[in-house]
Design an enzyme around this catalytic site. Sequence first.
Site, short mmCIF file in Angstrom:
data_model
loop_
_atom_site.label_atom_id
_atom_site.label_comp_id
_atom_site.label_asym_id
_atom_site.label_seq_id
_atom_site.Cartn_x
_atom_site.Cartn_y
_atom_site.Cartn_z
N ASP A 1 0.82 -1.22 0.00
CA ASP A 1 0.00 0.00 0.00
C ASP A 1 0.86 1.27 0.00
O ASP A 1 1.95 1.28 0.56
CB ASP A 1 -0.92 -0.03 1.24
CG ASP A 1 -2.01 1.01 1.16
OD1 ASP A 1 -2.38 1.42 0.04
OD2 ASP A 1 -2.51 1.40 2.24
N ARG B 1 -1.23 8.51 -10.54
CA ARG B 1 -1.24 7.36 -9.64
C ARG B 1 -0.61 6.13 -10.28
O ARG B 1 0.04 5.33 -9.61
CB ARG B 1 -2.68 7.04 -9.18
CG ARG B 1 -3.29 8.11 -8.31
CD ARG B 1 -4.71 7.73 -7.89
NE ARG B 1 -4.73 6.52 -7.07
CZ ARG B 1 -4.55 6.50 -5.74
NH1 ARG B 1 -4.34 7.62 -5.08
NH2 ARG B 1 -4.59 5.36 -5.09
N SER C 1 -7.62 -5.62 -4.57
CA SER C 1 -8.66 -6.16 -3.70
C SER C 1 -10.02 -6.14 -4.40
O SER C 1 -10.20 -5.45 -5.42
CB SER C 1 -8.75 -5.34 -2.41
OG SER C 1 -9.39 -4.10 -2.66
N ASN D 1 -11.08 -2.65 -4.74
CA ASN D 1 -10.33 -1.72 -5.60
C ASN D 1 -11.03 -1.41 -6.93
O ASN D 1 -10.63 -0.48 -7.63
CB ASN D 1 -8.90 -2.22 -5.85
CG ASN D 1 -7.98 -2.11 -4.64
OD1 ASN D 1 -7.10 -2.93 -4.43
ND2 ASN D 1 -8.18 -1.08 -3.82
C1 IPE Z 1 -5.36 -2.64 0.29
O1 IPE Z 1 -5.05 -1.31 0.07
C2 IPE Z 1 -5.38 -3.39 -1.01
C3 IPE Z 1 -4.09 -3.51 -1.69
C4 IPE Z 1 -2.95 -3.08 -1.26
C5 IPE Z 1 -4.14 -4.22 -2.94
P1 IPE Z 1 -6.18 -0.20 -0.13
O2 IPE Z 1 -5.48 1.08 -0.37
O3 IPE Z 1 -7.16 -0.62 -1.15
O4 IPE Z 1 -6.91 -0.21 1.29
P2 IPE Z 1 -7.73 0.93 2.02
O5 IPE Z 1 -8.72 1.47 1.02
O6 IPE Z 1 -6.77 1.98 2.44
O7 IPE Z 1 -8.35 0.25 3.19
C1 IPE Z 2 -1.78 0.13 -3.22
O1 IPE Z 2 -1.51 1.50 -3.27
C2 IPE Z 2 -2.05 -0.45 -4.57
C3 IPE Z 2 -3.44 -0.89 -4.77
C4 IPE Z 2 -4.38 -0.83 -3.88
C5 IPE Z 2 -3.76 -1.45 -6.08
P1 IPE Z 2 -2.67 2.56 -3.27
O2 IPE Z 2 -3.05 2.85 -4.67
O3 IPE Z 2 -3.79 2.16 -2.38
O4 IPE Z 2 -1.92 3.81 -2.65
P2 IPE Z 2 -2.52 4.88 -1.67
O5 IPE Z 2 -3.04 4.15 -0.47
O6 IPE Z 2 -3.62 5.61 -2.39
O7 IPE Z 2 -1.38 5.77 -1.33
MG MG Z 3 -4.11 2.45 -0.40
#
Ligand code: IPE
Ligand code: IPE
Ligand code: MG
Length: 239
Positions: free
Chosen positions: A20, A33, A65, A68
Amino acid sequence: MALSEKNITCVPRHIAIIMDGNGRWAKKRGLPRTAGHAAGAEAFRRIANHCRARGVKYLTVYAFSTENWKRSEDEISGIMRLLGKYLEEALQDMEQNRVRFCFFGDLSRLSPKLRQMCLAAQSRSADYDVQVNFCLNYGGRLEIVQAARQFARDVQEGKRSPEELSEELFSSYLYSADVPDPELIIRPSGELRTSNFLLWQSAYSEYVFMNVLWPDFGPGDLDAAIEEYQRRNRRFGGA
Ligand code: IPE
Ligand code: IPE
Ligand code: MG
């Protein structure tokens, strides 16, 4: 930080990581992103190599997830493109890397091409022994629901009876059927939650939450998490 000689032998057999912080990493740099996800994929390569060097047998990573899908179409297609690129390279380098690929999640929602690549990677690497489990369209609750559904079907077909259901038997219906539970689960990015990751398998895992964004995560961070794990007193309910 390097792992001390003494601690090199008590490395977890199975480490799981919630990868994450890609979005925040990109935002800090004024990048889209998707650039964060590309940097996250590089971090994954680094850490997978380092896990192997440390003697970790199973590495489970949360890549996408079930929640996502709420993200923009642009971001989702960017992530899927990166996954495709990664798998293409992994398929090419398969004999050299000798990593066993497994996929945890409902792959039916992925594009047919990506799904095919996942299945090819899984079957072509089945005999290798360092195992990476990619959680793709993965949700811990969905995994449990699907397992319950399959068990119910087996009962309906007379293959199983409700009385024989045990924790062990239930585990065999999960994506992680033949994989020991993770001793250590790492979440970088500063968030203090599990976000639906390995709900069943984490019953006795040690969690290490870290204030580093995933694309910045390096071998030293992994070693630091392992050392933190080694300082924990794991009682499993005992006194
Ligand atoms: C968890 O991260 C899922 C992955 C890293 C693939 P998220 O960024 O989706 O989780 P939340 O939304 O902060 O709980
Ligand atoms: C994790 O990084 C990757 C996925 C969930 C696919 P994020 O995209 O959630 O990164 P943040 O949490 O927005 O920084
Ligand atoms: Mg995240």
